[in-house]
Design an enzyme around this catalytic site. Structure first.
Site, mmCIF file in Angstrom:
data_model
loop_
_atom_site.group_PDB
_atom_site.id
_atom_site.type_symbol
_atom_site.label_atom_id
_atom_site.label_comp_id
_atom_site.label_asym_id
_atom_site.label_seq_id
_atom_site.Cartn_x
_atom_site.Cartn_y
_atom_site.Cartn_z
ATOM 1 C CG ASP A 131 39.411 41.939 38.812
ATOM 2 O OD1 ASP A 131 39.765 42.763 39.685
ATOM 3 O OD2 ASP A 131 38.876 40.853 39.081
ATOM 4 C CG ASP A 144 42.725 42.176 43.199
ATOM 5 O OD1 ASP A 144 41.977 42.285 44.179
ATOM 6 O OD2 ASP A 144 42.311 41.995 42.035
#
Length: 182
Positions: A131, A144
């Site tokens: 991330d 995402d």
């Protein structure tokens, strides 16, 4: 159509291919951005893009959203595999462009998360998701964003009662019969 297929059933294979193509493009883009993030952001302080509202900050997430279930990465891997299989199976019936986009986004996001779980450190079925997009209380990645948009689109389509198979095909008109005049 001469083959007896309606226009909507003829579109299904083409739209299924579109789902797969969108998913494949998303996987490539997501993995390339993660590669960039690992190479450019490792060991660096967060980079402000829009002040503290949007930053680039590298993290590795062993869990699900909000780092839930960090001890059960292998379970998340099985869930991601089931999601990929289910979305692929459902997508074979898609007859609506909007559904194809939503399913393609979801399939691409789920596939790239599955790849992270399978192939990244610390090991097979225990990999951590990369991330790097920090937007307030959340840190995520391209996959995402695609998942959220895809799920949102599918939700809107469902609430509007738009079927996955697309709009009903117009019945084919019967050939005109000559009118006999007595």
């Amino acid at each position: 159509m001469a083959t007896g297929q309606s226009a909507s059933t003829a579109r299904v294979p083409r739209l299924f291919a579109a789902v797969l193509a969108l998913a494949a493009v998303l996987v490539v883009v997501d993995q390339l951005t993660k590669w960039w993030a690992v190479s450019a952001l490792t060991g660096r302080a967060p980079i402000d893009v829009i002040g503290e509202l949007l930053q680039l900050r590298l993290t590795y997430n062993p869990g699900a959203a909000f780092s839930i279930g960090t001890e059960y990465t292998w379970v998340l891997t099985l869930i991601a595999a089931a999601a990929v299989g289910t979305i692929t199976y459902i997508s074979r019936r898609v007859g609506s462009r909007a559904w194809a986009v939503g399913l393609g986004l979801m399939l691409g996001g789920a596939t790239t998360h599955l790849l992270d779980r399978l192939l990244r450190e610390p090991g097979f079925m225990r990999g951590h998701v990369v991330d790097f997009i920090d937007y307030g209380p959340f840190v995520g990645n391209v996959a995402d964003i695609a998942l959220v948009v895809g799920v949102g689109l599918i939700l809107v389509l469902s609430l509007r009662n738009i079927p996955i198979t697309g709009p009903a095909a117009e019945p084919e008109a019967a050939p005109e019969q000559p009118v006999e005049v007595p």
